[in-house]
Each structure stands twice: as C-alpha cells, then as structure tokens.
Design a protein around this motif. Sequence first.
Motif, short mmCIF file in Angstrom:
data_model
loop_
_atom_site.label_atom_id
_atom_site.label_comp_id
_atom_site.label_asym_id
_atom_site.label_seq_id
_atom_site.Cartn_x
_atom_site.Cartn_y
_atom_site.Cartn_z
N PHE A 101 92.36 8.26 -81.06
CA PHE A 101 91.50 7.17 -80.62
C PHE A 101 91.14 6.22 -81.77
O PHE A 101 91.23 6.57 -82.94
CB PHE A 101 90.21 7.74 -80.02
CG PHE A 101 90.36 8.22 -78.60
CD1 PHE A 101 89.72 7.57 -77.55
CD2 PHE A 101 91.16 9.33 -78.30
CE1 PHE A 101 89.86 8.01 -76.24
CE2 PHE A 101 91.31 9.78 -77.01
CZ PHE A 101 90.65 9.12 -75.97
N SER A 102 90.70 5.03 -81.37
CA SER A 102 90.10 4.03 -82.24
C SER A 102 91.10 3.25 -83.09
O SER A 102 92.29 3.21 -82.77
CB SER A 102 88.99 4.66 -83.09
OG SER A 102 88.12 3.65 -83.57
N THR A 103 90.62 2.67 -84.17
CA THR A 103 91.36 1.68 -84.98
C THR A 103 92.80 2.06 -85.27
O THR A 103 93.73 1.31 -85.00
CB THR A 103 90.61 1.46 -86.32
OG1 THR A 103 89.28 1.04 -86.02
CG2 THR A 103 91.29 0.43 -87.18
N TYR A 104 93.02 3.22 -85.85
CA TYR A 104 94.37 3.66 -86.23
C TYR A 104 94.98 4.59 -85.16
O TYR A 104 95.96 5.28 -85.43
CB TYR A 104 94.33 4.40 -87.57
CG TYR A 104 94.37 3.49 -88.79
CD1 TYR A 104 95.10 2.32 -88.80
CD2 TYR A 104 93.68 3.84 -89.96
CE1 TYR A 104 95.15 1.52 -89.93
CE2 TYR A 104 93.72 3.06 -91.09
CZ TYR A 104 94.46 1.88 -91.07
OH TYR A 104 94.52 1.08 -92.20
N GLY A 105 94.42 4.58 -83.98
CA GLY A 105 94.85 5.52 -82.95
C GLY A 105 96.05 5.04 -82.15
O GLY A 105 96.75 4.11 -82.53
N ASP A 106 96.26 5.71 -81.02
CA ASP A 106 97.39 5.41 -80.14
C ASP A 106 97.07 4.24 -79.21
O ASP A 106 95.96 3.70 -79.23
CB ASP A 106 97.75 6.66 -79.34
CG ASP A 106 98.25 7.79 -80.23
OD1 ASP A 106 99.07 7.50 -81.12
OD2 ASP A 106 97.82 8.95 -80.05
N ALA A 107 98.07 3.86 -78.40
CA ALA A 107 97.93 2.64 -77.58
C ALA A 107 98.08 2.95 -76.10
O ALA A 107 98.54 4.00 -75.70
CB ALA A 107 98.97 1.63 -78.00
N MET A 108 97.69 1.94 -75.33
CA MET A 108 97.76 2.01 -73.88
C MET A 108 98.36 0.70 -73.39
O MET A 108 98.01 -0.36 -73.90
CB MET A 108 96.30 2.15 -73.39
CG MET A 108 96.12 2.44 -71.96
SD MET A 108 94.33 2.60 -71.62
CE MET A 108 94.11 4.35 -71.65
N LEU A 109 99.32 0.79 -72.47
CA LEU A 109 99.83 -0.40 -71.81
C LEU A 109 99.37 -0.33 -70.36
O LEU A 109 99.62 0.64 -69.67
CB LEU A 109 101.37 -0.43 -71.87
CG LEU A 109 102.07 -1.47 -70.96
CD1 LEU A 109 101.72 -2.90 -71.39
CD2 LEU A 109 103.58 -1.28 -70.96
#
Length: 349
Positions: free
Chosen positions: A339-347
């Motif tokens: 999670f957060s700044t350096y975390g994973d992504a969501m499309l």
Amino acid sequence: MKLSHFEYELPEELLAKYPAEHRDESRLMVLNRKEGTIEHKLFKDVIDYFEEGDVMMLNNTKVFPARMYGNKEKTGARIEVFLLRELNAENRLWDVLVDPARKIRIGNKLFFGEDDSLVAEVIDNTTSRGRTLRFLYDGSYEEFRAKLLELGQTPLPKKIGRDVEAIDDERYQTIFAKNEGAVAAPTAGLHFSKHLIKRLEIKGIDFAEMTLHVGLGTFSPVEVEDLSKHKMDSEQIVISEETAAKINKAKIEKRRICAVGTTVMRTIESSVSSKQELNQFTGWTNKFIFPPFEFSIANSMITNLHEPKSTLMMQAAAFAGYDFLMEAYKVAIKEGYRFSTYGDAMLII
C-alpha cells in the motif's frame, strides 16, 4: 458519506517502505466495474487493457527537494522546514511548514548549511504549523534556487518510516516529470518505465500531459466526520489547449480515456464545460472528490492502494463504487498487496 466509512485495518507490514525493483513490475489489481470482477496482474500487463487510439493522461509535475533542516539562532535547535510554495520570487518569500512548530515564532532566524550560507527569517504565522519565511541570500535568484536544491532533500513522506536514501532521488519521481513544483510525487505515475511507455506507444496508445503541482491538498488529513465540510488546500494546475483537444477527440470517438492517478482526475474534473468537454485551464484547484460523484471525462483510472481515511482513497471509491473498492481492499490485504506511495497499483475500468 462520512469519514468513518473509510476506516479499515491496514497491517503495518503492507505499507511499502521501498519501491519494487523494476517500476513496471509492481503488482496490478484490475477492477472491472461492469463485470464486478477482480484480476491480479503485474503493472506491465496494463497494456492488455488498452487499444489503439485510447488515451492515458499523465501528470508531468516534478518533485523538488522540499525538505530542509536548519538551526534556530541562539539555541541551535534543529528545525525541519518543508517548503510548500514560493509566494514571491523577488523577496524570496516562501510558504513553509516547520517542525517542531511550537519553537518557531515571528522574528526567529534559521540558519541552513554547514557554513550557515543560507539564512531565513520568520515573518508570518499563518497556521499552527505553517509559517512564511523570508530567505536572506546575497546571490542572484538563480544562485538562490541552486542553494535550495543543494540543501534540500527528497521529500519522502514520513509515513514510509525511514530516512531518504540514494534510490529515492530517482524513484520518487516519474520518468515523465518535467515541470518542477510538487512537494510529493503523483504516485500512480511511478509505475511507468521507459520500456512500458515505448510498448504502449507502439500499440498506438496516446499520451496527454497536464500538470498538478502536488501540495498539501493531496495529503492533508481529513479531520471532519462530515466530508462535505473538508476543505482541500489549493494546488496549481495547467491543462494545455493541445491536451484538451486530444482528450475531447478521444471522448467523441468513445475511446478508453485513463486518468493516471488521483491528481490527474482532480485536474480534469476542475475544468469541465457545460457540454462535458475538457477546457484549457491554468490556475488553481481545491476540488475534493468523494462518493457520490459524477465523473465527466475519464472512463478508467490507475491509482495506488491508499491508506485509511485519505482523500485519495475517497476519490478511488467515488470512481470504483464504494462497496466494490472496500471489497477490493479486503482482497488486497489478504493477497499481501503493498500500500501507499511505493506500493502496488490498481486499474479501474
């Protein structure tokens, strides 16, 4: 919707301290709103969801080294100064946050650099933490800005829980960063590598750039239960005529138009005409998007996984649908997404 609707239990170990080894190999959770499905991919697989003529909208703001450390006159106390924005270039006035705030009063002087080569005087007390500083420096404006760059550090968010390291100079910046002025990175854009952008271009996906200089508005905490009473800090935005034309054409052609990040979504929703078209605009926005919200331009969105009660999470919920986003976050925690700044992504499509 209330602030408490956006509370959830985020295990501390899922807060990413470092970026993924390769920008485009973060994990990607794909939320299909129409089908109600959730898929698990790598970020570079994002290319599979776009076709020739689709448009990805990018925030080309550039993070400047906004965090500085100085010493208070007489006591020598170490004071953190976080540069927010330049108020007046000629008089070298800056809007800043200071920590610890209780020690800093109007008239205090702060000294920066091992040789005290930069001095600042506190001339205004705007909020409990905010101050206006006048920097005292003999050189030209260019030399003064060079001195700020030399003394400043990459403004890595405190919540990451570690000191700034060499890796952050490169990775806390998108590869398309151009216009300096942000005090935090537009994090959804951090997942794009040069190689991925090249592949997307070869496939015929178009890119439209705009600017939102990320400031306090994006990461200030919400402190009121009634979301309609939260006031966002204003942030500077620029949408060029060329960008507006490109996006409006894609809209007419019913292409997939993707907002890469919450900052892009706020930028475009701040300049929509009565015909639901994007207008050219240069100015400021304090747009706060939370459910329910009728989106006008983008029909897909890339965003990170956000912390509880953040304005970023609220905007993602407005786009994905509140129940669907909360379900996705439960899945993400179970699957060990970062999670957060350096975390994973969501499309979200």
